[in-house]
Structure formats: structure tokens, C-alpha cells
Write a protein that holds these residues in place. Structure first.
Motif, PDB file in Angstrom:
ATOM      1  N   MET A   1       0.675  -1.440  -0.361  1.00 54.29           N
ATOM      2  CA  MET A   1       0.112  -0.095   0.118  1.00 54.29           C
ATOM      3  C   MET A   1       0.757   1.774  -0.019  1.00 54.29           C
ATOM      4  SD  MET A   1      -3.164   0.546   2.621  1.00 54.29           S
ATOM      5  CE  MET A   1      -3.509  -0.445   2.812  1.00 54.29           C
ATOM      6  N   HIS A   2       1.996   0.885  -0.210  1.00 56.29           N
ATOM      7  CA  HIS A   2       3.361   2.071  -0.055  1.00 56.29           C
ATOM      8  C   HIS A   2       3.425   2.678  -1.590  1.00 56.29           C
ATOM      9  CE1 HIS A   2       4.341   0.357   3.719  1.00 56.29           C
ATOM     10  NE2 HIS A   2       4.861   1.430   4.145  1.00 56.29           N
ATOM     11  N   ILE A   3       2.559   4.116  -1.907  1.00 55.68           N
ATOM     12  CA  ILE A   3       2.247   4.136  -3.180  1.00 55.68           C
ATOM     13  C   ILE A   3       3.724   4.639  -3.623  1.00 55.68           C
ATOM     14  CG2 ILE A   3       1.007   6.192  -5.134  1.00 55.68           C
ATOM     15  CD1 ILE A   3      -1.409   5.652  -2.975  1.00 55.68           C
ATOM     16  N   MET A 113      -3.163   5.596   5.328  1.00 53.75           N
ATOM     17  CA  MET A 113      -2.396   4.133   6.424  1.00 53.75           C
ATOM     18  C   MET A 113      -2.534   5.318   7.786  1.00 53.75           C
ATOM     19  SD  MET A 113       0.044   2.001   4.490  1.00 53.75           S
ATOM     20  CE  MET A 113       1.154   3.333   3.762  1.00 53.75           C
ATOM     21  N   ALA A 114      -2.136   6.796   7.917  1.00 50.63           N
ATOM     22  CA  ALA A 114      -2.237   7.625   8.598  1.00 50.63           C
ATOM     23  C   ALA A 114      -3.715   7.892   9.393  1.00 50.63           C
ATOM     24  CB  ALA A 114      -1.215   7.989   9.263  1.00 50.63           C
ATOM     25  N   PHE A 115      -4.307   8.175   8.030  1.00 49.45           N
ATOM     26  CA  PHE A 115      -5.689   8.590   8.550  1.00 49.45           C
ATOM     27  C   PHE A 115      -7.088   8.157   8.547  1.00 49.45           C
ATOM     28  CE2 PHE A 115      -9.195  11.610   6.484  1.00 49.45           C
ATOM     29  CZ  PHE A 115      -9.991  11.853   7.833  1.00 49.45           C
ATOM     30  N   VAL A 116      -7.334   7.120   7.676  1.00 50.23           N
ATOM     31  CA  VAL A 116      -8.022   6.346   6.669  1.00 50.23           C
ATOM     32  C   VAL A 116      -9.122   5.440   8.274  1.00 50.23           C
ATOM     33  CG1 VAL A 116      -9.865   4.835   5.519  1.00 50.23           C
ATOM     34  CG2 VAL A 116      -8.834   7.602   4.490  1.00 50.23           C
ATOM     35  N   LEU A 117      -6.936   4.665   8.041  1.00 54.85           N
ATOM     36  CA  LEU A 117      -6.964   3.303   8.550  1.00 54.85           C
ATOM     37  C   LEU A 117      -6.688   3.828  10.088  1.00 54.85           C
ATOM     38  CD1 LEU A 117      -4.527   0.966   7.871  1.00 54.85           C
ATOM     39  CD2 LEU A 117      -5.041   1.268  10.569  1.00 54.85           C
ATOM     40  N   ALA A 156      -7.235   0.385   1.814  1.00 56.74           N
ATOM     41  CA  ALA A 156      -7.145  -0.361   0.999  1.00 56.74           C
ATOM     42  C   ALA A 156      -7.523   0.118  -0.183  1.00 56.74           C
ATOM     43  CB  ALA A 156      -6.789  -1.507   0.827  1.00 56.74           C
ATOM     44  N   LEU A 157      -8.712   0.347   0.061  1.00 52.72           N
ATOM     45  CA  LEU A 157      -9.983   1.072  -1.124  1.00 52.72           C
ATOM     46  C   LEU A 157      -9.942   2.786  -1.944  1.00 52.72           C
ATOM     47  CD1 LEU A 157     -12.742   0.963  -2.222  1.00 52.72           C
ATOM     48  CD2 LEU A 157     -13.690   1.817  -0.678  1.00 52.72           C
ATOM     49  N   CYS A 158      -9.189   3.626  -1.003  1.00 49.98           N
ATOM     50  CA  CYS A 158      -8.507   4.770  -0.798  1.00 49.98           C
ATOM     51  C   CYS A 158      -7.453   4.688  -2.306  1.00 49.98           C
ATOM     52  CB  CYS A 158      -8.552   5.209  -0.075  1.00 49.98           C
ATOM     53  SG  CYS A 158     -10.164   5.522   1.351  1.00 49.98           S
ATOM     54  N   PRO A 181      -1.362   2.918 -14.896  1.00 50.44           N
ATOM     55  CA  PRO A 181      -2.043   2.964 -15.794  1.00 50.44           C
ATOM     56  C   PRO A 181      -3.364   1.417 -16.518  1.00 50.44           C
ATOM     57  CG  PRO A 181       0.574   1.165 -15.979  1.00 50.44           C
ATOM     58  CD  PRO A 181       0.111   2.141 -14.923  1.00 50.44           C
ATOM     59  N   TYR A 182      -3.106   1.617 -14.982  1.00 50.95           N
ATOM     60  CA  TYR A 182      -4.902   1.101 -14.179  1.00 50.95           C
ATOM     61  C   TYR A 182      -5.749   1.863 -13.861  1.00 50.95           C
ATOM     62  CZ  TYR A 182      -0.397  -2.627 -15.097  1.00 50.95           C
ATOM     63  OH  TYR A 182       0.408  -3.389 -14.738  1.00 50.95           O
ATOM     64  N   GLY A 183      -6.738   1.073 -14.993  1.00 45.39           N
ATOM     65  CA  GLY A 183      -8.143   2.143 -14.556  1.00 45.39           C
ATOM     66  C   GLY A 183      -8.570   1.564 -13.074  1.00 45.39           C
ATOM     67  N   LEU A 184      -9.790   1.814 -12.487  1.00 42.81           N
ATOM     68  CA  LEU A 184     -10.434   0.955 -11.743  1.00 42.81           C
ATOM     69  C   LEU A 184     -10.694  -0.240 -11.641  1.00 42.81           C
ATOM     70  CD1 LEU A 184     -12.227   4.826 -10.767  1.00 42.81           C
ATOM     71  CD2 LEU A 184     -10.904   3.321  -9.339  1.00 42.81           C
ATOM     72  N   SER A 185     -11.136  -0.876 -12.977  1.00 40.42           N
ATOM     73  CA  SER A 185     -11.591  -1.492 -13.310  1.00 40.42           C
ATOM     74  C   SER A 185     -10.551  -2.691 -13.446  1.00 40.42           C
ATOM     75  CB  SER A 185     -11.949  -1.856 -14.000  1.00 40.42           C
ATOM     76  OG  SER A 185     -11.227  -1.706 -15.719  1.00 40.42           O
ATOM     77  N   VAL A 186      -9.054  -2.255 -12.836  1.00 44.01           N
ATOM     78  CA  VAL A 186      -8.143  -3.165 -12.493  1.00 44.01           C
ATOM     79  C   VAL A 186      -8.002  -2.915 -11.487  1.00 44.01           C
ATOM     80  CG1 VAL A 186      -5.916  -3.798 -12.899  1.00 44.01           C
ATOM     81  CG2 VAL A 186      -7.698  -3.436 -14.900  1.00 44.01           C
ATOM     82  N   SER A 187      -7.806  -1.563 -11.146  1.00 48.26           N
ATOM     83  CA  SER A 187      -7.235  -1.295  -9.055  1.00 48.26           C
ATOM     84  C   SER A 187      -8.071  -2.047  -8.406  1.00 48.26           C
ATOM     85  CB  SER A 187      -6.723   0.330  -9.156  1.00 48.26           C
ATOM     86  OG  SER A 187      -7.924   1.048  -9.339  1.00 48.26           O
ATOM     87  N   LEU A 188      -9.222  -1.469  -8.086  1.00 46.99           N
ATOM     88  CA  LEU A 188      -9.703  -1.794  -7.562  1.00 46.99           C
ATOM     89  C   LEU A 188      -9.883  -3.382  -7.131  1.00 46.99           C
ATOM     90  CD1 LEU A 188     -13.463   0.340  -8.181  1.00 46.99           C
ATOM     91  CD2 LEU A 188     -11.620   0.361  -6.573  1.00 46.99           C
ATOM     92  N   PRO A 189     -10.232  -4.850  -7.869  1.00 48.50           N
ATOM     93  CA  PRO A 189     -10.583  -5.535  -7.569  1.00 48.50           C
ATOM     94  C   PRO A 189      -8.756  -6.301  -7.192  1.00 48.50           C
ATOM     95  CG  PRO A 189     -10.186  -5.439 -10.040  1.00 48.50           C
ATOM     96  CD  PRO A 189     -10.755  -4.294  -9.504  1.00 48.50           C
ATOM     97  N   ALA A 190      -7.597  -5.639  -8.084  1.00 49.72           N
ATOM     98  CA  ALA A 190      -6.034  -5.881  -7.608  1.00 49.72           C
ATOM     99  C   ALA A 190      -6.467  -5.851  -6.366  1.00 49.72           C
ATOM    100  CB  ALA A 190      -5.620  -5.211  -8.427  1.00 49.72           C
ATOM    101  N   MET A 191      -6.443  -4.529  -5.932  1.00 53.44           N
ATOM    102  CA  MET A 191      -6.377  -3.941  -4.557  1.00 53.44           C
ATOM    103  C   MET A 191      -7.012  -4.221  -3.152  1.00 53.44           C
ATOM    104  SD  MET A 191      -3.773  -1.853  -4.665  1.00 53.44           S
ATOM    105  CE  MET A 191      -4.642  -0.701  -2.601  1.00 53.44           C
ATOM    106  N   MET A 192      -8.384  -4.824  -3.531  1.00 49.86           N
ATOM    107  CA  MET A 192      -9.439  -4.688  -2.750  1.00 49.86           C
ATOM    108  C   MET A 192      -9.142  -6.828  -1.868  1.00 49.86           C
ATOM    109  SD  MET A 192      -9.793  -2.533  -1.208  1.00 49.86           S
ATOM    110  CE  MET A 192     -10.477  -2.722  -0.413  1.00 49.86           C
TER     111      MET A 192
END
Length: 329
Positions: A1-3, A113-117, A156-158, A181-192
């Protein structure tokens, strides 16, 4: 999750950092109000737990890895505002010294990670305790574990959304993404997928186990128990054990999703390297990837863990001492 740097546009990084500024300001004010000067060093212990937890990489089928963060753990011990500051300082140390997480993306990483989590995790923990009427340390630890599961998934969702909006907002005339280069259709399932399963479970186990241990052996660390907190011998021993055990994190092969190097990005399915990633910031950390030249990986990992944990504890101890001196001046 470290961008890492260059996955998010400079505009996105600026917005996320601007969003964190009032959070940091309010958190500092709340910490000054709610925590005694004796308790400030406990934030360093919490930050050390978070730092070490993030070094225990957990593998996921398919070659990616993840880790616990410990934000809800600190929030359960010292409150969400203290957790925000503790995790932020841990993330800053990781970015500057070890190259784990970007410099420009520091605000985004802190937002996740320091606010939402910790705030989501703490709110869920409190709700679970009220609903279950948990009164025992074991019951409260279980509620914190469940809260931490929700918290890390919210974070992770954020992160997935931040990744996923990049191709739509920032691309060249040919439609090629300039950054991630990855849109929401890729990033959401990959992260979640990873966080709803293995990584979320790791966060829950890490949070519940350490909180139960602290409640049993060192209750003086908890905000609600005393205003003269101190680090007991059992907690010190636990920190040492975690430091010595961090090479277990090296057993997980692969790279966390969204943390590939420029050389790896084209081979992950994008088919090209986004222009913004090749021309962006290239910060050189002193000890990249928790390694030390001339030392075996395991030894470098242990030394990095010891250095990081020691720096965090010392920083917050100095802050606590400075606060006491200012109070008596």
C-alpha cells in the motif's frame, strides 16, 4: 500500500497532501490536549510496532505481497489522533531512509494509512465494543482486531481509487496513461482481493495479538489506564523479538501491487512505461529496500528494523522531554 513516486500525478499528490495538513494540525492539538508528556514516548513505541509490522511481508497467490500496518493497534492504545501522528512519522522514516513509499506521494500514503485506517478502524472497534458489551481485555482485543480489518480495507479502497483515476485524468494524446496505467476496473479488484483476504487477516491478527499482549503484561501503556505511561520490560522484549524475526518477511516473493519499479511496470500487463513515470522524481534513499551493502539480506533487514525502531522511539522520547521542559519553563 506504499504508493511509490510517479504512480500518482503531481496534482494528485498536492491534493492529498493538502488534505492531510489539517488532519496533522488537529491531531497534534488533540495529542497535546489528551496525552500527558509521559505518554508521548509511547507514541514512539506504537510507531515502532507499526514500522516493524510493515516489514513482515505476507505472500498472496499470484506473486504479490502485502503487510499489516498497525494503525488501529495504536489507536486502541493511545487514541486515533496519536495513531495518525505515529504512523505518519513511521511512513516519513520509511520514505526518507529506506525508500519505502514515495516522497511526493507521502501525503497520499499518510491519508490512506495514517488517517483513514486508524480512524475507521478505531470507530469500528468502539462500535463493536459497544454492541458486544466487551469488557475484558480479550474481548476488547477481538473488537480491535475486527476494527483493524475494516480499517485496512478502507485504506486499501482509497489507494485503489487513487491509482485507478490516474489513466482517466492524466493521459497523452494517444490515450496512454502518464502515471499509473491501470484504471478502476483493474485497481479495485487487484487491491481489494488481497486486503479482503490475506492482508486483512494479517492486520487483524497483528492488532489483536499485540493489543492482548500489552493489556496483559503492560497495561500502563494504555491511554485509559494511567497518565504516567511507560514501556515495560515485556513490551521491550516483544520489540526485540519482532526485530529479530523480520527476515521472515523476506520469504514472501514478489512485489506488492502498485509498487513495481519502472523496469517492472511494462512487464505487468500495461505493455508500456508511462511517460510521467520515466521523467518523474528519482529519490535515492540511504538504505533502499531495507538493505545494507556488503551484508546478507537477512542481516541488513534486521539492522534496518533495529535502526528504524530505535529512531522512532528516540524521536518521540525527545518530543516528550521537550514538552516536559516547556511545561516547567
Amino acid at each position: 500500500m506504499h504508493i511509490p513516486d510517479n504512480y500518482l500525478s503531481p496534482q494528485t499528490c498536492a491534493v492529498m497532501t493538502a488534505a492531510m495538513v489539517p488532519v496533522w494540525v488537529i491531531s497534534i492539538k488533540k495529542v497535546r490536549k489528551d496525552l500527558s508528556k509521559q505518554q508521548v514516548p509511547m507514541m514512539g513505541v506504537g510507531a515502532a510496532f507499526s514500522f516493524l509490522g510493515m516489514m513482515f511481508n505476507v505472500p498472496l497467490p499470484g506473486g504479490t505481497t502485502g503487510h499489516a500496518v498497525g494503525g488501529t493497534l495504536i489507536a486502541a492504545l493511545l487514541g486515533p489522533y496519536a495513531a495518525c501522528i505515529s504512523v505518519s512519522v513511521a511512513l516519513l522514516l520509511q520514505a526518507l531512509l529506506f525508500g519505502d513509499g514515495g516522497i511526493l506521494s507521502f501525503g497520499a500514503n499518510c491519508f490512506n494509512m495514517a488517517f483513514v485506517l486508524p480512524f475507521v478502524g478505531y470507530a469500528c472497534c468502539q462500535s463493536f465494543c459497544r454492541l458486544s458489551k466487551a469488557q475484558t481485555p480479550r474481548g476488547k482485543a477481538l473488537c480491535a482486531a475486527l476494527g483493524s480489518y475494516v480499517g485496512i480495507n478502507a485504506a486499501a479502497l482509497c489507494a485503489a481509487i487513487e491509482f485507478g483515476i490516474q489513466p482517466a485524468l492524466f493521459h497523452d494524446a494517444a490515450g496512454n496513461a502518464l502515471y499509473c496505467p491501470y484504471g478502476l476496473s483493474v485497481s479495485l479488484p487487484a487491491m481489494m482481493a488481497g486486503h479482503l483476504t490475506v492482508f486483512g487477516l494479517a492486520e487483524a491478527v497483528f492488532t489483536g495479538a499485540i493489543l492482548a499482549f500489552v493489556a496483559k503484561t503492560s497495561p500502563e501503556m494504555q491511554l485509559q489506564d494511567t497518565k504516567t505511561a511507560k514501556t515495560g520490560l515485556p513490551v521491550t522484549i516483544l520489540l526485540v523479538v519482532l526485530i529479530l524475526a523480520v527476515p521472515l518477511g523476506l520469504l514472501a516473493e514478489g512485489t506488492a501491487w502498485g509498487e513495481w519499479s519502472i523496469d517492472e511496470i511494462a512487464a505487468t500487463g500495461a505493455g508500456y512505461t508511462p511517460a510521467g513515470m520515466t521523467s518523474g522524481i528519482d529519490f535515492k534513499a540511504l538504505l533502499p529496500d531495507y538493505s545494507m551493502a556488503g551484508l546478507p539480506d537477512a542481516a541488513g533487514y534486521i539492522l534496518s528494523a533495529a535502526i528504524g525502531a530505535a529512531i522512532l522511539i528516540i524521536v518521540f522520547k525527545l518530543l516528550g522531554s521537550a514538552g516536559r521542559e516547556a511545561e516547567t519553563a
